[in-house]
Write a protein that holds these residues in place. Sequence first.
Motif, PDB file in Angstrom:
ATOM      1  N   PRO A 100      51.248  31.322  39.173  1.00  0.00           N
ATOM      2  CA  PRO A 100      50.269  30.563  39.965  1.00  0.00           C
ATOM      3  C   PRO A 100      49.398  31.490  40.815  1.00  0.00           C
ATOM      4  O   PRO A 100      49.858  32.505  41.338  1.00  0.00           O
ATOM      5  CB  PRO A 100      51.142  29.669  40.852  1.00  0.00           C
ATOM      6  CG  PRO A 100      52.437  29.548  40.113  1.00  0.00           C
ATOM      7  CD  PRO A 100      52.619  30.861  39.417  1.00  0.00           C
ATOM      8  N   ALA A 101      48.144  31.102  40.951  1.00  0.00           N
ATOM      9  CA  ALA A 101      47.164  31.927  41.668  1.00  0.00           C
ATOM     10  C   ALA A 101      47.610  32.244  43.084  1.00  0.00           C
ATOM     11  O   ALA A 101      47.433  33.377  43.550  1.00  0.00           O
ATOM     12  CB  ALA A 101      45.810  31.219  41.684  1.00  0.00           C
ATOM     13  N   GLN A 102      48.191  31.292  43.780  1.00  0.00           N
ATOM     14  CA  GLN A 102      48.589  31.527  45.164  1.00  0.00           C
ATOM     15  C   GLN A 102      49.666  32.602  45.262  1.00  0.00           C
ATOM     16  O   GLN A 102      49.681  33.395  46.195  1.00  0.00           O
ATOM     17  CB  GLN A 102      49.058  30.224  45.816  1.00  0.00           C
ATOM     18  CG  GLN A 102      48.903  30.227  47.312  1.00  0.00           C
ATOM     19  CD  GLN A 102      47.504  30.640  47.778  1.00  0.00           C
ATOM     20  OE1 GLN A 102      46.471  30.220  47.260  1.00  0.00           O
ATOM     21  NE2 GLN A 102      47.456  31.509  48.774  1.00  0.00           N
ATOM     22  N   ILE A 103      50.540  32.661  44.284  1.00  0.00           N
ATOM     23  CA  ILE A 103      51.574  33.705  44.273  1.00  0.00           C
ATOM     24  C   ILE A 103      50.949  35.065  44.020  1.00  0.00           C
ATOM     25  O   ILE A 103      51.300  36.059  44.665  1.00  0.00           O
ATOM     26  CB  ILE A 103      52.669  33.380  43.232  1.00  0.00           C
ATOM     27  CG1 ILE A 103      53.460  32.163  43.705  1.00  0.00           C
ATOM     28  CG2 ILE A 103      53.579  34.578  42.998  1.00  0.00           C
ATOM     29  CD1 ILE A 103      54.470  31.648  42.707  1.00  0.00           C
ATOM     30  N   ILE A 104      49.999  35.124  43.092  1.00  0.00           N
ATOM     31  CA  ILE A 104      49.310  36.385  42.797  1.00  0.00           C
ATOM     32  C   ILE A 104      48.609  36.907  44.052  1.00  0.00           C
ATOM     33  O   ILE A 104      48.729  38.084  44.402  1.00  0.00           O
ATOM     34  CB  ILE A 104      48.297  36.197  41.646  1.00  0.00           C
ATOM     35  CG1 ILE A 104      49.036  35.888  40.339  1.00  0.00           C
ATOM     36  CG2 ILE A 104      47.389  37.421  41.501  1.00  0.00           C
ATOM     37  CD1 ILE A 104      48.143  35.394  39.228  1.00  0.00           C
ATOM     38  N   ILE A 105      47.891  36.039  44.724  1.00  0.00           N
ATOM     39  CA  ILE A 105      47.171  36.442  45.936  1.00  0.00           C
ATOM     40  C   ILE A 105      48.153  36.859  47.029  1.00  0.00           C
ATOM     41  O   ILE A 105      47.963  37.877  47.702  1.00  0.00           O
ATOM     42  CB  ILE A 105      46.224  35.325  46.407  1.00  0.00           C
ATOM     43  CG1 ILE A 105      45.117  35.103  45.369  1.00  0.00           C
ATOM     44  CG2 ILE A 105      45.634  35.650  47.785  1.00  0.00           C
ATOM     45  CD1 ILE A 105      44.263  33.873  45.599  1.00  0.00           C
ATOM     46  N   ILE A 124      41.148  41.886  50.832  1.00  0.00           N
ATOM     47  CA  ILE A 124      41.791  41.621  49.545  1.00  0.00           C
ATOM     48  C   ILE A 124      42.014  40.127  49.369  1.00  0.00           C
ATOM     49  O   ILE A 124      41.711  39.559  48.317  1.00  0.00           O
ATOM     50  CB  ILE A 124      43.103  42.423  49.419  1.00  0.00           C
ATOM     51  CG1 ILE A 124      42.778  43.913  49.303  1.00  0.00           C
ATOM     52  CG2 ILE A 124      43.944  41.937  48.243  1.00  0.00           C
ATOM     53  CD1 ILE A 124      43.969  44.833  49.442  1.00  0.00           C
ATOM     54  N   ASN A 125      42.504  39.473  50.399  1.00  0.00           N
ATOM     55  CA  ASN A 125      42.724  38.030  50.341  1.00  0.00           C
ATOM     56  C   ASN A 125      41.417  37.294  50.075  1.00  0.00           C
ATOM     57  O   ASN A 125      41.361  36.402  49.220  1.00  0.00           O
ATOM     58  CB  ASN A 125      43.361  37.547  51.642  1.00  0.00           C
ATOM     59  CG  ASN A 125      43.691  36.072  51.606  1.00  0.00           C
ATOM     60  OD1 ASN A 125      44.489  35.630  50.796  1.00  0.00           O
ATOM     61  ND2 ASN A 125      43.057  35.312  52.480  1.00  0.00           N
ATOM     62  N   GLY A 126      40.358  37.667  50.785  1.00  0.00           N
ATOM     63  CA  GLY A 126      39.072  36.993  50.619  1.00  0.00           C
ATOM     64  C   GLY A 126      38.482  37.175  49.231  1.00  0.00           C
ATOM     65  O   GLY A 126      38.003  36.207  48.618  1.00  0.00           O
ATOM     66  N   VAL A 127      38.528  38.395  48.725  1.00  0.00           N
ATOM     67  CA  VAL A 127      37.972  38.675  47.397  1.00  0.00           C
ATOM     68  C   VAL A 127      38.767  37.934  46.317  1.00  0.00           C
ATOM     69  O   VAL A 127      38.188  37.273  45.448  1.00  0.00           O
ATOM     70  CB  VAL A 127      37.941  40.194  47.116  1.00  0.00           C
ATOM     71  CG1 VAL A 127      37.636  40.480  45.648  1.00  0.00           C
ATOM     72  CG2 VAL A 127      36.915  40.876  48.015  1.00  0.00           C
ATOM     73  N   LEU A 128      40.076  38.034  46.380  1.00  0.00           N
ATOM     74  CA  LEU A 128      40.896  37.382  45.349  1.00  0.00           C
ATOM     75  C   LEU A 128      40.801  35.865  45.430  1.00  0.00           C
ATOM     76  O   LEU A 128      40.795  35.187  44.391  1.00  0.00           O
ATOM     77  CB  LEU A 128      42.353  37.850  45.436  1.00  0.00           C
ATOM     78  CG  LEU A 128      42.581  39.322  45.099  1.00  0.00           C
ATOM     79  CD1 LEU A 128      44.058  39.658  45.219  1.00  0.00           C
ATOM     80  CD2 LEU A 128      42.065  39.668  43.701  1.00  0.00           C
ATOM     81  N   ASP A 129      40.699  35.321  46.631  1.00  0.00           N
ATOM     82  CA  ASP A 129      40.559  33.872  46.753  1.00  0.00           C
ATOM     83  C   ASP A 129      39.221  33.408  46.173  1.00  0.00           C
ATOM     84  O   ASP A 129      39.147  32.364  45.509  1.00  0.00           O
ATOM     85  CB  ASP A 129      40.703  33.434  48.207  1.00  0.00           C
ATOM     86  CG  ASP A 129      40.867  31.926  48.325  1.00  0.00           C
ATOM     87  OD1 ASP A 129      41.724  31.368  47.599  1.00  0.00           O
ATOM     88  OD2 ASP A 129      40.128  31.320  49.122  1.00  0.00           O
ATOM     89  N   ALA A 130      38.161  34.191  46.390  1.00  0.00           N
ATOM     90  CA  ALA A 130      36.855  33.835  45.813  1.00  0.00           C
ATOM     91  C   ALA A 130      36.910  33.887  44.286  1.00  0.00           C
ATOM     92  O   ALA A 130      36.344  33.025  43.597  1.00  0.00           O
ATOM     93  CB  ALA A 130      35.781  34.779  46.344  1.00  0.00           C
ATOM     94  N   ILE A 131      37.603  34.877  43.747  1.00  0.00           N
ATOM     95  CA  ILE A 131      37.753  34.978  42.295  1.00  0.00           C
ATOM     96  C   ILE A 131      38.567  33.807  41.777  1.00  0.00           C
ATOM     97  O   ILE A 131      38.240  33.209  40.738  1.00  0.00           O
ATOM     98  CB  ILE A 131      38.395  36.332  41.905  1.00  0.00           C
ATOM     99  CG1 ILE A 131      37.410  37.478  42.199  1.00  0.00           C
ATOM    100  CG2 ILE A 131      38.821  36.347  40.438  1.00  0.00           C
ATOM    101  CD1 ILE A 131      38.005  38.861  42.130  1.00  0.00           C
TER     102      ILE A 131
END
Length: 136
Positions: A100-105, A124-131
Amino acid sequence: MLSRRKSRVLVVQALYSQEFNQRDMGSLMEFPWYEYQGNDRDDKLLFSRMLLHGVVEHLTEIDEHIKKHLNHWEFERLNKLDLGIMRLGCYELIYTGDTPAQIIINEAVEIAKDFGSDQTFKIINGVLDAIRKEHG
């Protein structure tokens, strides 16, 4: 088998090493700095190798996604360790579907807190969440 966190840390270390040493893929896949326990070295590194191979294979596209979502920051100024964390997270978000995306982030943020500079986990959190939002 290694924990997924340890596997991800090995991949980030390999990507960081590649930035400075320009090692070939074969030597990176061996993770020569990792201390093996017993004779099950191939099984332990299977997940790490899969992730590293995927990041390297899609590096150009991954970097474009990261550049697109960096706000008020230049790609070239990114710390190489932080860049490795973002590259791995981006690869997992876009090209794999088993976590799941939330685990990856969350994993990326925790690795950044453990190994990165003081506040970069926020970037890192902001960039990955936008992706994640773009590809979710």
